[in-house]
Each structure stands twice: as C-alpha cells, then as structure tokens.
Design an enzyme around this catalytic site. Structure first.
Site, mmCIF file in Angstrom:
data_model
loop_
_atom_site.group_PDB
_atom_site.id
_atom_site.type_symbol
_atom_site.label_atom_id
_atom_site.label_comp_id
_atom_site.label_asym_id
_atom_site.label_seq_id
_atom_site.Cartn_x
_atom_site.Cartn_y
_atom_site.Cartn_z
ATOM 1 N N GLU A 202 27.934 41.353 42.854
ATOM 2 C CA GLU A 202 28.198 41.053 41.446
ATOM 3 C C GLU A 202 29.493 40.258 41.402
ATOM 4 O O GLU A 202 30.581 40.824 41.507
ATOM 5 C CB GLU A 202 28.296 42.341 40.631
ATOM 6 C CG GLU A 202 27.011 43.164 40.624
ATOM 7 C CD GLU A 202 25.858 42.434 39.953
ATOM 8 O OE1 GLU A 202 26.111 41.496 39.167
ATOM 9 O OE2 GLU A 202 24.698 42.778 40.218
ATOM 10 N N CYS B 238 34.460 39.284 34.069
ATOM 11 C CA CYS B 238 33.692 38.302 34.847
ATOM 12 C C CYS B 238 32.738 37.495 33.985
ATOM 13 O O CYS B 238 32.364 36.377 34.347
ATOM 14 C CB CYS B 238 32.934 38.995 35.985
ATOM 15 S SG CYS B 238 31.722 40.220 35.420
#
Length: 450
Positions: free
Chosen positions: A207, A241
């Site tokens: 991720e 993110c």
C-alpha cells in the site's frame, strides 16, 4: 526474531488459529481493547501528530471499529466454501473454493495513521486465521508504544507480537521467511520490501502512494470543490497517502477557487498555526523537508510555519519543481492551470498511475472519458478521501502506487489463500479420458468442451 517466528509457526501448524470460534473470540478481544483505551489512543495520536480527538476518532478509531465489526458480522459467510459449477466432462464430481489462512504474516505499518494502518490489517490477519508480527513506525513513538503495550499484554506472542524499533528491526524481519508481508509506506521502501520477499517467494501487499491529482473541470461547483479540497488536503495536515497532491483548474476559475479555499481554511481551522485542532508534521526531519520544498517556489497563498506546523499553502506549479515529482505529504497544494478544457483533456498525461484521482464534474461524458482513459488505484467524482470510508470498495494502488487490495471482504481475501477443490465420485468413471485416444473419443471430448 527467528525464535519468535519459529514459535508462531509452531502455534499455527498446531491449528490453533484456524477455527471460526478462535478467530471471532480474538476479534472481539481486539475490539474490547480499543473500546477500553479510546482516550489513551486519542492522547497518543495528539502527542505524535497533533490530531484533535475528533479527527483521531473519525479518521482512525471509527475506521478500525468499522473494519472489525464488518469482519465479525461476515466471518462465517467469508469462511464458508463457495460452490462452483462442475463441467459435464468431470461427471460425477463436486467443485468448490475455500479460503485457508496463509500462515505467518508480517505487517509493517507507517507513522501517518499509526493506529488505523496497524490495526486494520491486523484485524484481517486475525479474521483469516493467521499469526502476525506487527512492526510499527519509530516516528509515531507514543502511538507505537501504546499499541505495543496493549497488544503484547493481551495476546500470546506465539499468536500476535508487536515489535518496535528503527530500520534495522525491519531489515532483520524482512530477512525471515514469512507467508505474507503487508507493507504500508513509500514506493522507495516498497521496492526494498518486494526485493526481500522475492528471495523467499513470499507474497506481498504493498500500500504505497504517489501523486494523486485533483481535477476541477469547468462545470464544477467551485465552492463545493474548494470545501472538499480543503477537507481532503488538510486532514492530518496533508500527511495522507490519498490526499490530493496537486490541483488542476482553469486559469479563469483560480481566483474563485482561491477565495473559497481561504474561506474554508478559516472556517475549519481559524488561525491554523495557533489552533490545537490543526495537526502538526510528524517530526523535525519531515518538517524540514517540506520547508525545503517551498524554497524558490511561487507561493500563491500561505507558506508561514511555526513549531512543526505549516500553513495551508497554494503554490504555482513549475514543471521542474520537486513539488511536481515527489509525493508531498504535507499541507502544500501545487496548482496547474489550463486555458481550454478540451485541449487540456486531450493532452493531459499521468507520469505514473496514482493511488487515486479526484475529479469534480457532473458531466457524464467527461466522467466516462476520464474513467476510461486514466488508470489509478481508485477514482472519486466530486469528493475527496471518502472512498476510504466505504468498506464495500477495495482499497489499493496499481503500478508504483501499490499492489493488492484490502477493506471489508478484500481484507479477508488478502490474508487468505483461495484453494480450489474437486471431489470426484468413485462410483462413476468415464473411459473417454483414458488412452488410447480413438477418433470417437476425440469427437466426444470436442463436444464436451464446447
């Protein structure tokens, strides 16, 4: 570390983690630990990142509850074997798929959402019947130390073990043979994780991140777009993110966007540098990096800073600027302008596939064009960040923004192996499959496989 992993392998191989009852019991224990320590978790997140209690609950604690509750509610269904059709050529037989635990997993979590991004994958590992070693970030010290204390005192280390430390601890763990590695962090470190995993042919979930664009097209509601841009960019002071990493807007609409951007910054975080609800940058090191990124840039708005806090900042983007090549991870939003929308849409190219794209437009044709022509981990029309809150949507990147998915049922699948099962009858045996292959047999095979 090797002894710890060996103990977990022994615990797993003795089939302690595999039953439905064991998994549910430990998911409930995990949820109770969180409920009993909510205040301590909020305090730790405030110490590390300056997050208000409200933001900590909304963006971390509540999201963990959502994931755990989903897994508890749906675990029996997720574990149940799934029947599939068996072709007539395999008469008489039954075919089905079953999810089995991967085994011993390593979870490496980041500092920006140190509670959410540690506990969510851990809940998936538990639900899927694995053991887990959890390596937390050294930057989010208060939260990492609290998680270590809470989990290591409530779970046997042969099942779940939290370890803290610097990069050397991660390196020593990555040299061991796990059955799966779940990593959340930068693309640079993700490449190292994948390289280490490849030596053992260990599967990975990465991720990562990237530069997620925010496109505000000509038909967009600028006021709403600015409101949701401020929300998405300034949650956790941009240390997200999936935060919008740069803005694309018509030159003629920039002033209107700027007006509403200022309005909502003031409405959400009046006097951000002196507001306790406006988060800080995680460390002096990361703060210094952001200040350096602003050197020599054409600042449209903001730019002031104080004690690891940086004002919401708009910057006129330059092609050769580091702001347009690096993931920013802070409250800085570079602005790219265009004059003609049609010309822009024809010429716009993504340097890499981002973790997400945000596009403000109600034009269905434009939505379809962008959805068809650009690859990203996810795409959101007319909002920011909220795709993360939908447990029915898988979360993950593509290309340099990551590989593998999780959330909801995808979390369970990520930490499981999907095993195919064929169970043939011993009472019926069709000879057409056996040698010698006569012309008549070939004709039958052709018919059976049409």
């Amino acid at each position: 570390m090797l002894t710890l992993l060996d103990n977990q392998k022994k615990f797993f191989n003795e089939h302690n983690t595999k039953s439905y009852e064991f998994r549910i019991k430990n998911l409930v224990i995990l949820r109770e630990i969180i409920k009993n320590n909510e205040t301590l978790i909020k305090e730790a997140l405030y110490e590390d990142l300056g997050k208000s209690y409200g933001e900590s609950y909304m963006t971390e604690i509540s999201m963990v509850y959502s994931e755990i509750n989903y897994l508890i509610k749906n675990l029996k269904r997720l574990m149940k074997p799934k029947k599939v059709k068996t072709p007539i050529s395999l008469f008489k037989g039954k075919s089905y798929k079953v999810y089995e635990p991967l085994g011993n997993v390593l979870i490496i979590s980041p500092w920006n959402y140190p509670f959410l991004l540690a506990i969510n994958p851990l809940a998936g590992a538990i639900a899927s019947g694995n053991t887990a070693i959890l390596k937390l970030s050294e930057y989010s010290k208060s939260t990492s130390n609290l998680i270590l204390e809470l989990l290591n005192t409530n779970f046997d280390e042969s099942f779940i073990k939290v370890v803290n430390g610097d990069r050397s601890v991660s390196e020593s763990l990555l040299n061991l043979r796990f059955d799966h590695i779940f990593f959340t962090g930068s693309t640079t470190v993700g490449k190292i994780v994948m390289e280490k995993a490849s030596k053992h042919l260990t599967s990975v979930t990465l991720e990562l991140g990237g530069k997620s664009p925010l496109l505000i097209l000509d038909d967009a509601n600028i006021k709403l777009a600015a409101k949701r841009a401020v929300f998405g960019k300034l949650i956790n002071a941009g240390q997200t993110c999936i935060a919008p990493d740069y803005l694309i807007i018509n030159t003629l609409r920039l002033e209107e966007f700027k007006k509403w951007f200022i309005y909502y910054v003031d409405k959400f975080y009046k006097d951000p540098l002196n507001n306790d609800t406006y988060p800080k940058i995680i460390s002096e090191k990361h703060f210094g990096r952001l200040i350096n990124l602003l050197e020599g840039e054409d600042i449209i708005l903001g730019g002031k800073h104080k004690k690891q806090k940086l004002e919401p900042t708009l910057v006129q983007a330059k092609k050769d600027s580091s702001l347009m090549s690096e993931e920013i991870f802070g409250p800085i939003l570079p602005v790219v302008t265009y004059k003609e929308e049609n010309d822009f849409l024809k010429s716009f190219k993504l340097k890499e596939k981002p973790l997400t794209m945000y596009v403000f437009t109600n034009d269905k044709n434009k939505q379809k064009e962008i959805l068809t022509n650009y690859s990203s981990g996810s795409i959101v029309f007319n909002d920011t960040l909220m795709q993360f809150a939908n447990k029915n949507l898988p979360f993950g990147g593509v290309g340099l923004s990551g590989q593998g998915k999780y959330h909801g049922s995808e979390t369970f699948k990520t930490f499981s192996h999907l095993k195919s099962v064929l169970n043939r009858s011993t009472k019926v045996d069709i000879n057409v499959r056996y040698m010698p292959f006569t012309d008549e047999k070939i004709k039958i095979i052709k018919r059976l496989n049409k």
